[in-house]
Design an enzyme around this catalytic site. Structure first.
Site, PDB file in Angstrom:
ATOM      1  CG  HIS A 290      18.171  23.129   8.051  1.00  0.00           C
ATOM      2  ND1 HIS A 290      17.694  22.226   6.859  1.00  0.00           N
ATOM      3  CD2 HIS A 290      18.987  23.905   8.090  1.00  0.00           C
ATOM      4  CE1 HIS A 290      19.095  22.318   5.836  1.00  0.00           C
ATOM      5  NE2 HIS A 290      19.413  23.416   6.682  1.00  0.00           N
ATOM      6  CG  HIS A 329      11.424  20.576   1.175  1.00  0.00           C
ATOM      7  ND1 HIS A 329      11.679  21.458   0.369  1.00  0.00           N
ATOM      8  CD2 HIS A 329      11.632  19.906   2.032  1.00  0.00           C
ATOM      9  CE1 HIS A 329      13.154  21.322   0.564  1.00  0.00           C
ATOM     10  NE2 HIS A 329      13.258  20.260   1.373  1.00  0.00           N
ATOM     11  CG  ASP A 385      15.282  15.974   8.680  1.00  0.00           C
ATOM     12  OD1 ASP A 385      16.345  14.606   8.520  1.00  0.00           O
ATOM     13  OD2 ASP A 385      15.023  16.712   8.194  1.00  0.00           O
TER      14      ASP A 385
HETATM   15  N1  CMC Z   1       2.788  19.870  10.192  1.00  0.00           N
HETATM   16  C1  CMC Z   1       1.479  20.555   9.425  1.00  0.00           C
HETATM   17  N2  CMC Z   1       1.678  21.446   8.822  1.00  0.00           N
HETATM   18  C2  CMC Z   1       2.317  21.850   8.251  1.00  0.00           C
HETATM   19  C3  CMC Z   1       3.422  21.797   7.946  1.00  0.00           C
HETATM   20  C4  CMC Z   1       4.131  20.370   9.277  1.00  0.00           C
HETATM   21  N3  CMC Z   1       4.991  19.599   9.255  1.00  0.00           N
HETATM   22  N4  CMC Z   1       4.838  22.248   7.317  1.00  0.00           N
HETATM   23  C5  CMC Z   1       3.554  23.121   6.861  1.00  0.00           C
HETATM   24  N5  CMC Z   1       2.559  22.866   7.331  1.00  0.00           N
HETATM   25  C6  CMC Z   1       1.567  24.195   7.235  1.00  0.00           C
HETATM   26  C7  CMC Z   1       1.637  25.586   7.316  1.00  0.00           C
HETATM   27  O1  CMC Z   1       1.193  25.539   8.701  1.00  0.00           O
HETATM   28  C8  CMC Z   1       1.397  26.351   6.268  1.00  0.00           C
HETATM   29  O2  CMC Z   1      -0.641  25.978   6.727  1.00  0.00           O
HETATM   30  P1  CMC Z   1      -1.183  27.480   6.791  1.00  0.00           P
HETATM   31  O3  CMC Z   1      -1.194  27.676   4.887  1.00  0.00           O
HETATM   32  O4  CMC Z   1      -2.539  27.042   6.792  1.00  0.00           O
HETATM   33  O5  CMC Z   1      -0.655  28.987   6.995  1.00  0.00           O
HETATM   34  C9  CMC Z   1       1.520  25.676   5.579  1.00  0.00           C
HETATM   35  O6  CMC Z   1       1.466  24.299   5.650  1.00  0.00           O
HETATM   36  C10 CMC Z   1       2.258  26.503   4.601  1.00  0.00           C
HETATM   37  O7  CMC Z   1       3.109  25.804   5.277  1.00  0.00           O
HETATM   38  P2  CMC Z   1       4.703  26.879   5.349  1.00  0.00           P
HETATM   39  O8  CMC Z   1       5.184  27.319   6.936  1.00  0.00           O
HETATM   40  O9  CMC Z   1       4.847  28.631   4.987  1.00  0.00           O
HETATM   41  O10 CMC Z   1       5.796  25.876   4.414  1.00  0.00           O
HETATM   42  P3  CMC Z   1       7.215  26.724   4.543  1.00  0.00           P
HETATM   43  O11 CMC Z   1       7.838  26.720   3.383  1.00  0.00           O
HETATM   44  O12 CMC Z   1       7.795  27.792   5.225  1.00  0.00           O
HETATM   45  O13 CMC Z   1       7.823  25.028   6.041  1.00  0.00           O
HETATM   46  C11 CMC Z   1       9.429  23.652   6.296  1.00  0.00           C
HETATM   47  C12 CMC Z   1       9.021  25.144   5.205  1.00  0.00           C
HETATM   48  C13 CMC Z   1       9.826  22.510   6.240  1.00  0.00           C
HETATM   49  C14 CMC Z   1       9.933  24.091   7.691  1.00  0.00           C
HETATM   50  C15 CMC Z   1       7.932  23.648   7.453  1.00  0.00           C
HETATM   51  O14 CMC Z   1       6.883  22.271   6.165  1.00  0.00           O
HETATM   52  C16 CMC Z   1       7.666  22.472   8.423  1.00  0.00           C
HETATM   53  O15 CMC Z   1       8.124  22.790   9.891  1.00  0.00           O
HETATM   54  N6  CMC Z   1       8.302  20.996   8.720  1.00  0.00           N
HETATM   55  C17 CMC Z   1       8.560  20.821   9.765  1.00  0.00           C
HETATM   56  C18 CMC Z   1      10.085  20.527  10.133  1.00  0.00           C
HETATM   57  C19 CMC Z   1      11.038  19.396   9.013  1.00  0.00           C
HETATM   58  O16 CMC Z   1      10.059  18.257   8.415  1.00  0.00           O
HETATM   59  N7  CMC Z   1      11.736  20.288   8.611  1.00  0.00           N
HETATM   60  C20 CMC Z   1      12.976  19.967   7.877  1.00  0.00           C
HETATM   61  C21 CMC Z   1      12.956  19.799   6.568  1.00  0.00           C
HETATM   62  S1  CMC Z   1      13.449  18.808   5.129  1.00  0.00           S
HETATM   63  C22 CMC Z   1      15.391  18.360   5.335  1.00  0.00           C
HETATM   64  C23 CMC Z   1      16.158  19.747   5.491  1.00  0.00           C
HETATM   65  O17 CMC Z   1      16.375  19.754   4.528  1.00  0.00           O
HETATM   66  O18 CMC Z   1      15.557  20.795   6.730  1.00  0.00           O
END
Ligand code: CMC
Length: 450
Positions: A290, A329, A385
């Site tokens: 986050h 995201h 971020d």
């Molecule tokens: N790098 C590589 N792969 C990723 C990333 C990433 N940053 N984000 C998502 N994926 C992949 C994930 O592994 C999954 O792949 P697969 O379908 O093969 O399993 C697919 O994309 C879908 O991702 P998810 O984890 O199911 O998506 P989510 O909606 O649960 O998570 C998130 C969203 C923001 C937690 C995630 O994208 C992440 O961990 N990003 C990195 C951390 C980050 O930058 N966070 C800041 C968010 S914006 C500020 C805020 O409001 O918090």
């Protein structure tokens, strides 16, 4: 045998099987294959009420149907008038106003007023609002003593979270959450004091004396003064830096039902006071997935080290070795509009501070990722971020302080969502259900027989 429940959407076709009595015009017809019964479920705002499913039962003593939605992937937990996001189109609006217009034309305090009150302030309203926030910037001297107790290397987010919670003990009347005037008073206190706590945490970390608020300065300029003032009589802020920080504050002010806001609403729903609720929301924000991501982005860029190492790093991410921080995201499946504005703001900041060397690595990382099949297929774009940390570093903030810079402006969003939740007659204490899949009843086994 698996359940075989048939669902028909009446908006997309006829529904001859649905009972004609008491059937709302827009509804889903759910047919339960276990009983062959049909249930018309009303559709409102593109949603059905989970509680309407409870009448779907196999017998009178059946608890009834629930939905299962870990991580709230497809569940609206509230109705809200504050922030609108269209994740596919990359749209963000506060109270209907596009983020681009607010970032260009407003100050953060003006936006905080808008988020909390629903309308942009008139000149008089803004002057009153600014006065009310400004007179609450000081901390009780005992809070300062409390902060002194932290170790020199305490993480600023740990200090912020604990100090926010500690404020609850200084203002016990804040428990009276159903009184509008009391709520208003705590809102002024929180928005006024959060930058002071953040600045004191930074000064403590650096072993520097605390700088008290200067109420002649704007909200962002006062914050910069409390952070960076040394022996000079008056801290002189560069207007480009002051404006850049204000824009960053505007961009971070609210973002509908994210993890931190959900925590704020959830804690507040038990009628806990706004200080401890805000502390809980800040704790949720602290996590690296986050608001903690901005800190991780800088660590990642340093680990990569140089532009030519980017392809190798991306290969490792694709092989499952961690995540590309600052990318992806839950809601945006397109460029995060905040990231676009931050990138433009960065150029202005770098004209004053000089270019941050990490920018070259970040730009290359973005370029490679955006044309890579892995990221394209998953619709992973830079989020807020990705570039914010690069500006924060150029402004002289230590990496550990980045998430605190997110928490300061998000306080107004948390408070607006908290108040909206308290005033919403449909809201009650937040208490999800579970699907229990542990043991059935077992008899106790004495320790010598285990
Ligand atoms: N790098 C590589 N792969 C990723 C990333 C990433 N940053 N984000 C998502 N994926 C992949 C994930 O592994 C999954 O792949 P697969 O379908 O093969 O399993 C697919 O994309 C879908 O991702 P998810 O984890 O199911 O998506 P989510 O909606 O649960 O998570 C998130 C969203 C923001 C937690 C995630 O994208 C992440 O961990 N990003 C990195 C951390 C980050 O930058 N966070 C800041 C968010 S914006 C500020 C805020 O409001 O918090």
């Amino acid at each position: 045998m698996p359940d075989n429940t048939i669902v028909q959407d009446t908006r997309t076709g006829k529904n001859p099987e649905a009972s004609k009595e008491m059937v709302p015009p827009d509804h889903l017809t759910i047919k339960d294959s276990r009983t062959n019964k049909e249930y018309p479920v009303p559709i409102q705002n593109g949603t059905i009420k989970a509680m309407d499913l409870r009448k779907i039962k196999v017998s009178d003593d059946d608890f009834g149907m629930m939905t299962y939605d870990p991580a709230f992937m497809n569940t609206a937990s509230c109705q809200s008038k504050i922030t609108f996001i269209d994740g596919d189109k990359g749209i963000l609006r506060y109270r209907g106003y596009p983020i681009e217009q607010l970032a260009e034309r407003c100050t953060y305090l003006e936006v905080a007023y808008l988020i909390l009150h629903g309308e942009l302030p008139t000149k008089t309203q803004l002057a009153d609002w600014t006065h009310n926030i400004t007179v609450h910037t000081l901390l009780h001297e005992n809070v300062k003593k409390f902060m002194d107790g932290f170790n020199y290397d305490a993480h600023p987010m740990g200090m912020l979270i604990s100090t926010l919670a500690a404020l609850s003990t200084f203002y016990p009347e804040s428990k009276n959450v159903h009184d509008a005037a009391t709520r208003k008073h705590q809102i002024h206190r929180l928005i006024g004091k959060v930058p002071t706590i953040a600045a004191f945490a930074y000064r403590h970390h650096r072993g520097l004396p605390y700088v008290y608020p200067d109420n002649e300065l704007s909200y962002p300029a006062n914050f910069l003064s409390m952070l960076f003032k040394m022996t000079e009589k008056k801290y002189v802020v560069n207007p480009v830096i002051e404006r850049a920080l204000d824009i960053l504050f505007i961009l971070h002010a609210d973002h509908e039902q994210n993890c931190g806001t959900n925590a704020m609403r959830s804690i507040g729903s038990s009628q806990a006071d706004p200080f401890v609720s805000t502390a809980g929301a800040a704790a949720a924000l602290y996590g690296p997935l986050h608001g903690g991501a901005n800190e991780q982005v800088l660590r990642m860029l340093r680990e990569i080290g140089s532009k030519d190492k980017v392809p190798e790093f991306v290969k490792r991410i694709k092989a499952g070795e961690g995540k590309l921080m600052g990318f992806g995201h839950r809601v945006y499946k397109n460029y995060d509009p905040r990231a676009k504005i931050i990138k433009e703001t960065a150029d202005k900041v770098f004209e004053v501070t000089g270019r941050n060397p990490q920018l070259e690595i970040a730009t290359e990382l973005e370029r490679i990722a955006l044309q890579d099949e892995y990221f394209m297929k998953r619709k992973l774009y830079p989020n807020v971020d990705f570039y914010s940390g690069i500006i924060y570093e150029a402004l002289g903030f230590p990496t550990e302080a980045f998430t605190v810079l997110f928490a300061i402006p998000r306080t107004s969003g948390w408070l607006a969502q908290w108040e909206e939740m308290l005033l919403d007659p449909e809201q009650k204490i937040a208490r999800p259900r579970q699907v229990y899949n542990g043991y059935d009843t077992r008899n106790f086994v004495p320790i010598e027989k285990r």
